[in-house]
Design a protein around this motif. Structure first.
Motif, PDB file in Angstrom:
ATOM      1  N   ASP A 128       0.838  -1.260  -0.006  1.00  0.00           N
ATOM      2  CA  ASP A 128      -0.199   0.079   0.047  1.00  0.00           C
ATOM      3  C   ASP A 128       0.949   1.128   0.146  1.00  0.00           C
ATOM      4  N   ASN A 129       2.018   1.303  -0.560  1.00  0.00           N
ATOM      5  CA  ASN A 129       3.064   2.273  -0.743  1.00  0.00           C
ATOM      6  C   ASN A 129       2.590   3.363  -1.868  1.00  0.00           C
ATOM      7  N   HIS A 130       1.746   2.782  -2.735  1.00  0.00           N
ATOM      8  CA  HIS A 130       1.145   3.704  -3.677  1.00  0.00           C
ATOM      9  C   HIS A 130      -0.214   3.429  -3.646  1.00  0.00           C
ATOM     10  N   GLN A 131      -1.204   4.583  -3.956  1.00  0.00           N
ATOM     11  CA  GLN A 131      -2.585   4.478  -3.878  1.00  0.00           C
ATOM     12  C   GLN A 131      -3.026   3.643  -5.124  1.00  0.00           C
ATOM     13  N   ASP A 132      -2.405   3.648  -6.313  1.00  0.00           N
ATOM     14  CA  ASP A 132      -2.689   2.797  -7.516  1.00  0.00           C
ATOM     15  C   ASP A 132      -2.414   1.450  -7.470  1.00  0.00           C
ATOM     16  N   SER A 133      -1.562   0.958  -6.519  1.00  0.00           N
ATOM     17  CA  SER A 133      -1.133  -0.426  -6.514  1.00  0.00           C
ATOM     18  C   SER A 133      -2.305  -1.535  -6.191  1.00  0.00           C
ATOM     19  N   ARG A 134      -3.184  -1.156  -5.121  1.00  0.00           N
ATOM     20  CA  ARG A 134      -4.377  -2.077  -4.997  1.00  0.00           C
ATOM     21  C   ARG A 134      -5.382  -2.134  -6.150  1.00  0.00           C
TER      22      ARG A 134
END
Length: 661
Positions: free
Chosen positions: A577-583
C-alpha cells in the motif's frame, strides 16, 4: 404483224458453227466470265484518255488494252497469234504475257500474275499496274472516282504541298524537273494564279479545301498543251514572301489570328488567340508599368486590334494589335511581374500567366495533418496517391521569390522555411506528416508529401482556384501508446525458484509467460522493459532500480507459487500500500487472470515483498499457480495455459490504464 425470220439452210448452219469456233480459237470473241464492265476512268499523265475498249475489272485488277497503255509509255508491242502471247519491249526491258495464263516473263525471269490477260472485243487486256510499273511509270487508284492514274516518271510532274518549316507556313508548287513558273495577275487580291509549262499533274484536275494556315483552298488543272494551272485562294490577301526556284515555287503565307479572349488553359490563367498553326513566338517582359508581351511572327489579325479589361487580382487588361506587317503583338498589363509560357491546342495559341506559389502552411494536431498551398493565380492541380506518399503537380507554376513555408505541429510554431528548404526535403517530424519535398520543373511545381504510419483517409481538394489542401486524418493510437511497463519474470540463473514434482522449474515458466506478455503489450502500443529476457540472475535491488531508471508507469512481477504440501493450489496476486494505485492494479490484474486460468481464487493480498515495497510506481506480483501441485504443474508445462495467464494479466493492465488515464 412481225416479219417471220427466214430459216437457214443446212450448209449455212454448218458454216456459222465453223466460223464461231475459228473466232473463239483465234481470240477474236474470247473474254473472261469474271470481267466487270462498270465504267472506270483512265488518266495518262494528267489527261483523261478513252481507249477503244474501256478499262474493266478482272479479279479486282484494272485491265486495259495492252497496245494502248504500252505504246503511250513509249514501248513496242508485238502479237504472236499462234502462241497466244504478246511481247512488250522498251529500252533494255522485255515483257512476255500469255493469254488466259498468269505466267509472265520479264527479261527472261518467270513469275506469276494474280490475274491472267484475256481477249475482249479483239483487244488483249492486261493488268495496268503491272505493265505500267514494269515500264517505269507510277500508278494510282482513286476509289472515290473509280479512276486509275498513270504518270510517266520520265515526264516533268507537278505536285503541291502546304507545309510548315521553321514555324513558317509555305505553299509549295514542286516539279520533278526544272520548269517555268509564271504568276498571272488577277483582280481578286485573295487569289494567286500560277501557270507552269511542260508538266503533268500527279493527279487529275481537282479542287481542295484547306481552310487553315492562310489558305482557303486551291484548284489544279491540266491543259492539253502540256501546261498546268495552280489556282490558290487565300484566306486574306497577304503574302509575306514569294520565292521562285528552277523546280519549285514557294509562297510564304502569314498565320491568320482570329478571336482574342481571356480564359484558362489546364486551369492556368491565359490569353487565348484563335490560330490554327505553329508560328514563331517571342515572350518578354516590360516594366514601369509591368507588362507581359507576346510577339507572333509571320501573322496578321483578321480583325482590327483592340483591348479589354480583366477582372483579376493582378491582371488589368489585355491589348492586341498588328505591331508591324509581319507581327501580331499581345500585351497584358499587370500590377506585378508574372512568368509567362505558351501552349498550342485545338486551333488556339495560349499566353499563360504562370501562378506563383506564395505560401505553404503545414499544420498538425491530434486529429490529423494538413498542408495548404496558396498561389497568386489560377491553378489546376493533379494528384496521385502511392503507399505513404501523396504527389501533386501544379502545371506551369513557379516558386514565388517571397515563398514562406510555416510548420505548426501540436500547437508549436516552428521556423519559417523557404523553397530551398523544401527542395532539399523538409522534415516535418509530425505524427502524421513525416516530410515534404518540392521541385521546380519545366512542367511546373511538384510536391511530394510523405506520411507516417498513423496517417489515414488522405484527400486532396481545391476549395478555390488559388488554393489546394492536402489532408490526412490520424489513426487512433493503440490504447497503451506512451505507457512504459516493466515486466519482471522472477528468479533466474542459479535461482530456480520452486520446482515441481517432475522437475519443472519456476524460472522457466515465468520467463515464458513474461515474454508472451511483452508481445501482447507491444501490440497495444506499450513500451515494454523486461528485467530479464533470458535465463540470468538479477538481485531484487537491480530489478527495482531498472524500473526507476526507465520511469515505468507500472511494475508487474511474475511468479509461480510453491509449498511443501503438494495439495496447495490456486492463484493469488500481491501488492503493497505504498502507492495509492497498487491495490486497484492488483485487483484488476487478478480478476482478469483468474477468469482466464480458472483456478482456485486465493485472493488479492498485501505482501511485504522487496520489489513491491521499494518501487515508487503502481506495482503487483502475481502467483499464477502452484508448480509444486501435480495438476497445476502439468498445466504450467503447456503453452496454452501460459498464454491464458499472459492474456489475463495484459487484459487487467489495459483496463487499469483505461481507468487511470
Amino acid at each position: 404483224m412481225p416479219k417471220k425470220m427466214a430459216k437457214n439452210k443446212p450448209w449455212q448452219k454448218g458454216l456459222a458453227v465453223m466460223l464461231t469456233v475459228l473466232m473463239v480459237c483465234t481470240g477474236v470473241l474470247a473474254f473472261p466470265a469474271t470481267a466487270e464492265s462498270s465504267e472506270i476512268s483512265l488518266y495518262m499523265n494528267g489527261v483523261q484518255r478513252y481507249p477503244d475498249v474501256a478499262p474493266v475489272l478482272q479479279d479486282n485488277r484494272t485491265m486495259v488494252p495492252v497496245r494502248y497503255i504500252a505504246e503511250t509509255l513509249g514501248a513496242d508491242v508485238h502479237w504472236y497469234g499462234s502462241e497466244r502471247k504478246v511481247s512488250i519491249h522498251k529500252d533494255e526491258k522485255t515483257i512476255l504475257l500469255y493469254i488466259d495464263s498468269p505466267l509472265v516473263t520479264v527479261d527472261g525471269k518467270e513469275s506469276t500474275l494474280d490475274t491472267s490477260p484475256f481477249i475482249l472485243n479483239n483487244r488483249t487486256m492486261v493488268p495496268i499496274r503491272f505493265v505500267s510499273e514494269t515500264l517505269g511509270a507510277k500508278v494510282d487508284w482513286v476509289q472515290s472516282e473509280r479512276a486509275v492514274y498513270v504518270t510517266d516518271l520520265r515526264l516533268n510532274t507537278l505536285s503541291v504541298e502546304l507545309t510548315e518549316e521553321d514555324n513558317k507556313r509555305v505553299f509549295m508548287i514542286k516539279t520533278s524537273q526544272n520548269a517555268a513558273f509564271e504568276r498571272i495577275e488577277t483582280e481578286e487580291k485573295e487569289r494567286v494564279l500560277i501557270r507552269v509549262e511542260n508538266v503533268v499533274l500527279n493527279t487529275s484536275g481537282q479542287t481542295v479545301s484547306v481552310g487553315k494556315n492562310g489558305v482557303s483552298g486551291y484548284t489544279l488543272s491540266q491543259e492539253a498543251d502540256g501546261s498546268a494551272w495552280v489556282d490558290i485562294e487565300l484566306l486574306k490577301g497577304q503574302i509575306v514572301k514569294e520565292e521562285v526556284f528552277s523546280d519549285r515555287y514557294l509562297l510564304h503565307l502569314p498565320l491568320p489570328i482570329g478571336e482574342v479572349a481571356f480564359g484558362s488553359y489546364q486551369g492556368v490563367d491565359a490569353v487565348r488567340l484563335q490560330a490554327d498553326g505553329s508560328p514563331g513566338i517571342s515572350l518578354f517582359a516590360l516594366t514601369s508599368p509591368h507588362r507581359a508581351v507576346m510577339d507572333i511572327d509571320s501573322a496578321y489579325l483578321l480583325n482590327s486590334g483592340g483591348s479589354f479589361a480583366v477582372d483579376h487580382d493582378y491582371i488589368e487588361q489585355v491589348r492586341y494589335a498588328q505591331h508591324d506587317p509581319d507581327t501580331v503583338r499581345v500585351v497584358v498589363d499587370l500590377t506585378r511581374p508574372a512568368a509567362t509560357f505558351t501552349a498550342r491546342e485545338n486551333g488556339s495559341i495560349y499566353l499563360l500567366l504562370a501562378p506563383d506559389i506564395e505560401q505553404i502552411n503545414i499544420k498538425e494536431d491530434s486529429a490529423g495533418g494538413e498542408l495548404t498551398v496558396f498561389s497568386s493565380g489560377s491553378m489546376e492541380v493533379s494528384s496521385s496517391q502511392q503507399d505513404k506518399k501523396t504527389s501533386l503537380l501544379i502545371p506551369y507554376a513557379r516558386w514565388s521569390e517571397g515563398l514562406s513555408v510555416t510548420v505548426e505541429v501540436e500547437g508549436k510554431n516552428q521556423t519559417v522555411h523557404t523553397a530551398a528548404d523544401i527542395e532539399k526535403t523538409l522534415e516535418v517530424g509530425g505524427a502524421v506528416i513525416k516530410s515534404i519535398k518540392g521541385s521546380s520543373q519545366e512542367a511546373g511545381i511538384s510536391l511530394e508529401i510523405t506520411w507516417t504510419e498513423e496517417a489515414k483517409d488522405r484527400e486532396v481538394r481545391q476549395p478555390n482556384r488559388q488554393e489546394v489542401i492536402v489532408k490526412a486524418g490520424r489513426e487512433d493510437p493503440p490504447p497503451l501508446t506512451g505507457r512504459v511497463i516493466v515486466i519482471d519474470p522472477g528468479h533466474g540463473g542459479y535461482d530456480t525458484g520452486a520446482v515441481g514434482p517432475t522437475g519443472l522449474r519456476e524460472k522457466e515458466v515465468v520467463l515464458a509467460v513474461g515474454l508472451m506478455m511483452r508481445d501482447l503489450l507491444v501490440e497495444q502500443g506499450a513500451e515494454v522493459v523486461m528485467t530479464r529476457d533470458r535465463d540470468v540472475y538479477l538481485t531484487l535491488s537491480d530489478r527495482v532500480a531498472l524500473a526507476h531508471q526507465v520511469r515505468a508507469d507500472v511494475f508487474v512481477s511474475v511468479h509461480a507459487n510453491g509449498f511443501e504440501n503438494p495439495a496447495a493450489h490456486g492463484t493469488s496476486t500481491h501488492y503493497m500500500d505504498n502507492h495509492q494505485d497498487s491495490r486497484p492494479l492488483a485487483q484488476l490484474v487478478h480478476s482478469h487472470m483468474l477468469s482466464e486460468v480458472e483456478r482456485r481464487d486465493r485472493g488479492v493480498k498485501i505482501s511485504n515483498f522487496h520489489v513491491l515495497r521499494e518501487t515508487n510506481m503502481p506495482s503487483c506480483l502475481v502467483e499464477i499457480a502452484f508448480v509444486t501441485n501435480p495438476e497445476e504443474e502439468a498445466l504450467l508445462k503447456t503453452t496454452a495455459f501460459r498464454e491464458k495467464a499472459a492474456r489475463g494479466i495484459v487484459q487487467g493492465l489495459m483496463v487499469f490504464f483505461d481507468q487511470h488515464r
